[in-house]
Design a protein around this motif. Structure first.
Motif, PDB file in Angstrom:
ATOM      1  N   THR A   1      -5.952 -36.128 -12.374  1.00 61.18           N
ATOM      2  CA  THR A   1      -4.962 -36.130 -13.456  1.00 61.18           C
ATOM      3  C   THR A   1      -4.107 -34.875 -13.400  1.00 61.18           C
ATOM      4  O   THR A   1      -2.879 -34.934 -13.528  1.00 61.18           O
ATOM      5  CB  THR A   1      -5.656 -36.203 -14.826  1.00 61.18           C
ATOM      6  OG1 THR A   1      -6.477 -37.372 -14.892  1.00 61.18           O
ATOM      7  CG2 THR A   1      -4.628 -36.250 -15.952  1.00 61.18           C
ATOM      8  N   ALA A   2      -4.768 -33.721 -13.200  1.00 58.84           N
ATOM      9  CA  ALA A   2      -4.052 -32.449 -13.153  1.00 58.84           C
ATOM     10  C   ALA A   2      -3.076 -32.402 -11.979  1.00 58.84           C
ATOM     11  O   ALA A   2      -1.930 -31.943 -12.124  1.00 58.84           O
ATOM     12  CB  ALA A   2      -5.048 -31.298 -13.056  1.00 58.84           C
ATOM     13  N   LEU A   3      -3.513 -32.883 -10.832  1.00 64.35           N
ATOM     14  CA  LEU A   3      -2.650 -32.878  -9.641  1.00 64.35           C
ATOM     15  C   LEU A   3      -1.455 -33.816  -9.833  1.00 64.35           C
ATOM     16  O   LEU A   3      -0.319 -33.471  -9.476  1.00 64.35           O
ATOM     17  CB  LEU A   3      -3.457 -33.283  -8.406  1.00 64.35           C
ATOM     18  CG  LEU A   3      -4.555 -32.293  -7.973  1.00 64.35           C
ATOM     19  CD1 LEU A   3      -5.361 -32.869  -6.808  1.00 64.35           C
ATOM     20  CD2 LEU A   3      -3.937 -30.949  -7.581  1.00 64.35           C
ATOM     21  N   LEU A   4      -1.718 -34.984 -10.396  1.00 67.02           N
ATOM     22  CA  LEU A   4      -0.631 -35.907 -10.697  1.00 67.02           C
ATOM     23  C   LEU A   4       0.337 -35.288 -11.694  1.00 67.02           C
ATOM     24  O   LEU A   4       1.572 -35.385 -11.551  1.00 67.02           O
ATOM     25  CB  LEU A   4      -1.182 -37.220 -11.259  1.00 67.02           C
ATOM     26  CG  LEU A   4      -1.891 -38.157 -10.282  1.00 67.02           C
ATOM     27  CD1 LEU A   4      -2.589 -39.287 -11.049  1.00 67.02           C
ATOM     28  CD2 LEU A   4      -0.902 -38.751  -9.286  1.00 67.02           C
ATOM     29  N   GLY A   5      -0.241 -34.633 -12.700  1.00 71.06           N
ATOM     30  CA  GLY A   5       0.581 -33.999 -13.727  1.00 71.06           C
ATOM     31  C   GLY A   5       1.470 -32.903 -13.164  1.00 71.06           C
ATOM     32  O   GLY A   5       2.658 -32.810 -13.517  1.00 71.06           O
ATOM     33  N   LEU A   6       0.913 -32.091 -12.286  1.00 71.39           N
ATOM     34  CA  LEU A   6       1.703 -31.011 -11.681  1.00 71.39           C
ATOM     35  C   LEU A   6       2.858 -31.572 -10.854  1.00 71.39           C
ATOM     36  O   LEU A   6       3.965 -31.012 -10.873  1.00 71.39           O
ATOM     37  CB  LEU A   6       0.798 -30.132 -10.811  1.00 71.39           C
ATOM     38  CG  LEU A   6      -0.186 -29.236 -11.565  1.00 71.39           C
ATOM     39  CD1 LEU A   6      -1.140 -28.553 -10.592  1.00 71.39           C
ATOM     40  CD2 LEU A   6       0.573 -28.188 -12.385  1.00 71.39           C
ATOM     41  N   TYR A   7       2.598 -32.660 -10.160  1.00 70.82           N
ATOM     42  CA  TYR A   7       3.671 -33.256  -9.363  1.00 70.82           C
ATOM     43  C   TYR A   7       4.743 -33.865 -10.269  1.00 70.82           C
ATOM     44  O   TYR A   7       5.948 -33.711 -10.020  1.00 70.82           O
ATOM     45  CB  TYR A   7       3.123 -34.334  -8.425  1.00 70.82           C
ATOM     46  CG  TYR A   7       4.194 -34.933  -7.544  1.00 70.82           C
ATOM     47  CD1 TYR A   7       4.825 -34.174  -6.561  1.00 70.82           C
ATOM     48  CD2 TYR A   7       4.609 -36.248  -7.723  1.00 70.82           C
ATOM     49  CE1 TYR A   7       5.824 -34.714  -5.762  1.00 70.82           C
ATOM     50  CE2 TYR A   7       5.608 -36.800  -6.935  1.00 70.82           C
ATOM     51  CZ  TYR A   7       6.207 -36.024  -5.961  1.00 70.82           C
ATOM     52  OH  TYR A   7       7.211 -36.555  -5.183  1.00 70.82           O
ATOM     53  N   ILE A   8       4.304 -34.540 -11.337  1.00 68.34           N
ATOM     54  CA  ILE A   8       5.266 -35.118 -12.290  1.00 68.34           C
ATOM     55  C   ILE A   8       6.122 -34.014 -12.903  1.00 68.34           C
ATOM     56  O   ILE A   8       7.351 -34.156 -13.038  1.00 68.34           O
ATOM     57  CB  ILE A   8       4.527 -35.903 -13.398  1.00 68.34           C
ATOM     58  CG1 ILE A   8       3.859 -37.142 -12.802  1.00 68.34           C
ATOM     59  CG2 ILE A   8       5.491 -36.308 -14.511  1.00 68.34           C
ATOM     60  CD1 ILE A   8       2.909 -37.847 -13.749  1.00 68.34           C
ATOM     61  N   ILE A   9       5.490 -32.898 -13.252  1.00 66.38           N
ATOM     62  CA  ILE A   9       6.219 -31.763 -13.820  1.00 66.38           C
ATOM     63  C   ILE A   9       7.247 -31.228 -12.831  1.00 66.38           C
ATOM     64  O   ILE A   9       8.374 -30.885 -13.204  1.00 66.38           O
ATOM     65  CB  ILE A   9       5.226 -30.648 -14.234  1.00 66.38           C
ATOM     66  CG1 ILE A   9       4.421 -31.085 -15.463  1.00 66.38           C
ATOM     67  CG2 ILE A   9       5.956 -29.333 -14.515  1.00 66.38           C
ATOM     68  CD1 ILE A   9       3.233 -30.215 -15.766  1.00 66.38           C
ATOM     69  N   SER A  10       6.878 -31.182 -11.555  1.00 65.80           N
ATOM     70  CA  SER A  10       7.777 -30.640 -10.528  1.00 65.80           C
ATOM     71  C   SER A  10       9.033 -31.491 -10.343  1.00 65.80           C
ATOM     72  O   SER A  10      10.067 -30.985  -9.891  1.00 65.80           O
ATOM     73  CB  SER A  10       7.038 -30.509  -9.190  1.00 65.80           C
ATOM     74  OG  SER A  10       6.819 -31.785  -8.599  1.00 65.80           O
ATOM     75  N   ILE A  11       8.963 -32.779 -10.689  1.00 65.79           N
ATOM     76  CA  ILE A  11      10.131 -33.644 -10.502  1.00 65.79           C
ATOM     77  C   ILE A  11      10.795 -34.030 -11.828  1.00 65.79           C
ATOM     78  O   ILE A  11      11.793 -34.756 -11.833  1.00 65.79           O
ATOM     79  CB  ILE A  11       9.760 -34.936  -9.726  1.00 65.79           C
ATOM     80  CG1 ILE A  11       8.723 -35.759 -10.485  1.00 65.79           C
ATOM     81  CG2 ILE A  11       9.257 -34.599  -8.332  1.00 65.79           C
ATOM     82  CD1 ILE A  11       8.392 -37.101  -9.838  1.00 65.79           C
ATOM     83  N   THR A  12      10.219 -33.555 -12.952  1.00 65.42           N
ATOM     84  CA  THR A  12      10.827 -33.881 -14.256  1.00 65.42           C
ATOM     85  C   THR A  12      11.087 -32.612 -15.073  1.00 65.42           C
ATOM     86  O   THR A  12      12.136 -32.002 -14.933  1.00 65.42           O
ATOM     87  CB  THR A  12       9.937 -34.850 -15.047  1.00 65.42           C
ATOM     88  OG1 THR A  12       8.615 -34.301 -15.195  1.00 65.42           O
ATOM     89  CG2 THR A  12       9.843 -36.205 -14.351  1.00 65.42           C
ATOM     90  N   THR A  13      10.123 -32.208 -15.903  1.00 63.87           N
ATOM     91  CA  THR A  13      10.336 -31.067 -16.784  1.00 63.87           C
ATOM     92  C   THR A  13       9.046 -30.287 -17.031  1.00 63.87           C
ATOM     93  O   THR A  13       7.961 -30.867 -17.112  1.00 63.87           O
ATOM     94  CB  THR A  13      10.897 -31.524 -18.151  1.00 63.87           C
ATOM     95  OG1 THR A  13      10.937 -30.417 -19.053  1.00 63.87           O
ATOM     96  CG2 THR A  13      10.045 -32.614 -18.767  1.00 63.87           C
ATOM     97  N   ARG A  14       9.180 -28.974 -17.152  1.00 68.35           N
ATOM     98  CA  ARG A  14       8.021 -28.116 -17.432  1.00 68.35           C
ATOM     99  C   ARG A  14       7.488 -28.301 -18.848  1.00 68.35           C
ATOM    100  O   ARG A  14       6.395 -27.822 -19.175  1.00 68.35           O
ATOM    101  CB  ARG A  14       8.399 -26.648 -17.214  1.00 68.35           C
ATOM    102  CG  ARG A  14       8.677 -26.292 -15.750  1.00 68.35           C
ATOM    103  CD  ARG A  14       8.946 -24.811 -15.618  1.00 68.35           C
ATOM    104  NE  ARG A  14       9.195 -24.446 -14.222  1.00 68.35           N
ATOM    105  CZ  ARG A  14       9.469 -23.205 -13.813  1.00 68.35           C
ATOM    106  NH1 ARG A  14       9.531 -22.226 -14.710  1.00 68.35           N
ATOM    107  NH2 ARG A  14       9.675 -22.964 -12.539  1.00 68.35           N
TER     108      ARG A  14
END
Length: 299
Positions: free
Chosen positions: A112-125
């Motif tokens: 979940t954390a890894l997916l979340g970090l990637y989602i953050i990198s392509i969307t918003t912090r």
């Protein structure tokens, strides 16, 4: 044969039927983004990738929560394998299978954390806080040392984490801004999350009371918890009618009123602490949520 049973027990511990909570909440956030015109950016490849990633993140955080819950309650609730050598683990004696369940839970949170970090990198912090709260909240439901379920906070915090937080977080990934709109518009479906939690607590009231597990139902009593169940259930239908009247929902969402007989059946079973109360309430959540989500996307 042993391998098949082993895999079946892992599948059982993951509680796959409960994953509709995360699936509906993430889809609900997307539905609100769709109503606002922010779901699709124009880049179909990117949009599909983001939809899949956000959905997977929601499913994995709930899977992790389910595994951790299974591990910490295995002594009196989910006895997968009664026989076998026990090992010292986190200050307690546990069988190898139980330890595996705990590790699978932590692995799910890591994914979940890894997916979340990637989602953050392509969307918003802005999603960082949502992700951190989601993972911590998922673990702490029954994970020691917090165990907020035993503090009477299981139902309200499950609602906040699996409902408004997940719906808002999903909407944030697509809109890139905080908004109360997805939280408010998501209430008719989100309120069925604590309804489902209460169905479990009401069923297990006598057991939890005897074991000293102070769930919300044990703290406020069976009668008040039963009334809370009915109030939240009624609110889902009343808010649907209100939102249609205010033109916040398409008229097609009123088709969810067809589930009222199922709602009555669910309450009748829950009020008597019948075991059927949980699956019937789950069926209600599935049907009510599906009708509303289809209406939000298609009309």
């Amino acid at each position: 044969m042993k391998k098949i049973r082993f895999l079946k027990e892992i599948w059982k511990a993951s509680r796959p039927l409960s994953l509709t909570l995360a699936l509906y909440s993430t889809t609900l956030g997307m539905a609100v983004a769709h109503l606002e015109g922010t779901l699709l950016s124009g880049d179909l490849g990117f949009d599909l990738k983001l939809i899949i990633l956000v959905t997977l993140a929601g499913l994995f955080v709930q899977t992790g929560t389910n595994f951790i819950n299974d591990y910490f309650e295995c002594e009196y609730k989910n006895l997968h394998f009664k026989k076998g050598k026990k090992y010292s683990f986190l200050g307690k004696k546990r069988k190898a299978f139980d330890i595996l369940i705990f590790l699978l839970g932590m692995l799910s949170f890591l994914i979940t954390a890894l997916l979340g970090l990637y989602i953050i990198s392509i969307t918003t912090r802005k999603l960082i806080l949502v992700g951190v709260l989601g993972i911590i909240g998922g673990y702490a439901y029954t994970g020691e040392p917090i165990v907020y379920k035993k503090r009477g906070l299981g139902t309200p915090l499950s609602f906040l984490l699996m409902g408004p937080l997940m719906v808002m977080g999903t909407h944030l990934a697509f809109s890139q801004h905080y908004s109360w709109r997805p939280i408010i518009l998501g209430l008719p479906i989100s309120l069925l999350i604590p309804v489902l939690m209460l169905s479990n607590e009401l069923r297990d009231f006598e057991r939890d009371k005897s074991l000293g597990i102070k769930t919300l139902t044990v703290r406020i009593g069976f009668k008040k918890s039963k009334m809370l169940y009915l109030s939240l259930l009624s609110s889902s239908y009343l808010l649907t009618i209100l939102f249609v009247g205010l033109n916040l929902y398409p008229a097609a969402t009123l088709l969810s009123l067809l589930t009222l007989p199922l709602a009555v059946k669910a309450y009748q079973n829950v009020a008597k602490a019948e075991k059927k109360g949980v699956p019937v309430t789950n069926q209600l959540h599935l049907t009510f949520g599906l009708i509303q989500l289809l209406a939000l996307f298609l009309f």
